[in-house]
Design an enzyme around this catalytic site. Sequence first.
Site, PDB file in Angstrom:
ATOM      1  N   CYS A   1      -2.834  22.283 -28.619  1.00 53.60           N
ATOM      2  CA  CYS A   1      -2.891  21.902 -27.215  1.00 53.60           C
ATOM      3  C   CYS A   1      -1.485  21.556 -26.698  1.00 53.60           C
ATOM      4  O   CYS A   1      -0.639  22.424 -26.592  1.00 53.60           O
ATOM      5  CB  CYS A   1      -3.881  20.766 -27.003  1.00 53.60           C
ATOM      6  SG  CYS A   1      -4.398  20.581 -25.285  1.00 53.60           S
TER       7      CYS A   1
ATOM      8  N   HIS B   1      -9.113  22.489 -29.671  1.00 52.39           N
ATOM      9  CA  HIS B   1      -9.395  21.249 -30.393  1.00 52.39           C
ATOM     10  C   HIS B   1     -10.614  21.450 -31.284  1.00 52.39           C
ATOM     11  O   HIS B   1     -11.510  22.227 -30.962  1.00 52.39           O
ATOM     12  CB  HIS B   1      -9.683  20.108 -29.411  1.00 52.39           C
ATOM     13  CG  HIS B   1      -8.500  19.652 -28.641  1.00 52.39           C
ATOM     14  ND1 HIS B   1      -7.447  18.991 -29.235  1.00 52.39           N
ATOM     15  CD2 HIS B   1      -8.187  19.760 -27.323  1.00 52.39           C
ATOM     16  CE1 HIS B   1      -6.537  18.699 -28.305  1.00 52.39           C
ATOM     17  NE2 HIS B   1      -6.964  19.156 -27.144  1.00 52.39           N
TER      18      HIS B   1
END
Length: 493
Positions: free
Chosen positions: A331, A436
């Site tokens: 991310c 994630h």
Amino acid sequence: MKAIMVVGTTSHAGKSLMSAAICRILSRRGWRVAPFKGQNMALNAYVTSTGGEIGYAQAVQAWAAGIMPWVEMNPILLKPQGDMTSQVIIKGKPVGKVSAVDYYEQYFEMGWRAIEESLHHLGSEYDLLVCEGAGSPAEINLKHRDLTNMRVAKHLNANTLLVVDIDRGGAFAHVVGTLELLEPEERALIKGIVINKFRGQRSILEPGIKWLEQRIGIPVVGVIPYLDHLFPSEDSLDLLERKPVKAQQEINISVIRLPRISNFTDFDPLESESSVSIKYLSPKQDLGRPDAVIIPGTKTSIPDLLLLQKTGMAEAIQNYAAAGGTVLGICGGYQILGQMIADPEGVEGHAGRYQGLGLLPIKTVITGQKIARQRQVTSNHPQMGLPVHGFEIHQGRSRIEIPALGTDSQEYQPLFDDANLGLVDRCQSVWGTYLHGIFDNGPWRRAWLNRLRQQRGLKSLPTGVANYREQREQVLDSIASEVEHHLDLTPLL
């Protein structure tokens, strides 16, 4: 509606774990139970099936209750992003950025309406709610605007547990002091005290328990031993207490502890591997020579990138990668590994263009619109064809800066069948992804670890393993069984 409230004398007293344990205990007894936390301040978040953000702890509590996470289980989520401001998320969606001083003036009424609506919705679907407080219910300078603790308990007329962490010392003073600072109608809701994280002999503690019960007129309904289980943390303070060394570690992985680190629950599955040691490393520390370096998610990529450059950690990671070391960015960490990050609107508070670490051919623009969604994709690397589940939470849009991505001659390859989710270089040394929960996928995790093991001349681990959710279920069952053995819920039910 029926409800149990769990509050604590301090932060990190064990409210989240206790709430999850009670959810699992009551679910096993046949109750249709759901968790609730009115307002949470955390950077560990989860994306529900409808694309809404909630605190990761409430997702874990929902799984403990045997149900899917809903945004109503955490109607207000505050995500700190430095400079004394937080992003405000109400019922799963961002509604603005605000300073601590202005938050309650601007969002108190809206927040309480969201809490009431969420409680009504959950109450119509479930037999009982297990509600978690935040911090302490007795912060006298904050009580008039507290959306999380006794305001919720009074609204529900909820029988309430007060949890105290005895491991830190001062437990009796914490209990007595907290009760002294509660209003009479608030104190009347406290039906039991739970002494948590106890390491000693119960017989030595017993005189103190008898004194406390006589002093406050409330029973001690549980003395919970210190539970050495890997339970998902709510904030990065818990990282300082984690033990990085295992007796049989064969692979050493360093995770850079960025100032605004987010979703470090991504690494719980790695910590569950007996042969893997995870070390959370400050940007000011020496990088050393681990088997892999991970740059995790962050709420604000640009300020954390600038800190890495200021401390010299950025150069250390570049040199490590140049020498053949394995680097993974997730991310915000993926964005940091790129060539450039631009924030033309100053969304993160630092308008401008900033040079990244230059290890992946992407350029990122930070925008006001957030992407939050669950994903199911297929892996191209390190093993072709593996199904991979996870979720995205990011405000940056990354553009790949190379043509004809995916051809055999290219230096970089897409990690998944959706190229926008991540890249890896041809040597499989530099990895980056927006996904994630990637290590929750057992076969993918083992395939990635096996590459590190091969570099060390170690035997490969079997890849035909279950996903981490099955291990998490075992952990939740184990925690619930241990808590149930030491906790009497009768005064609350």
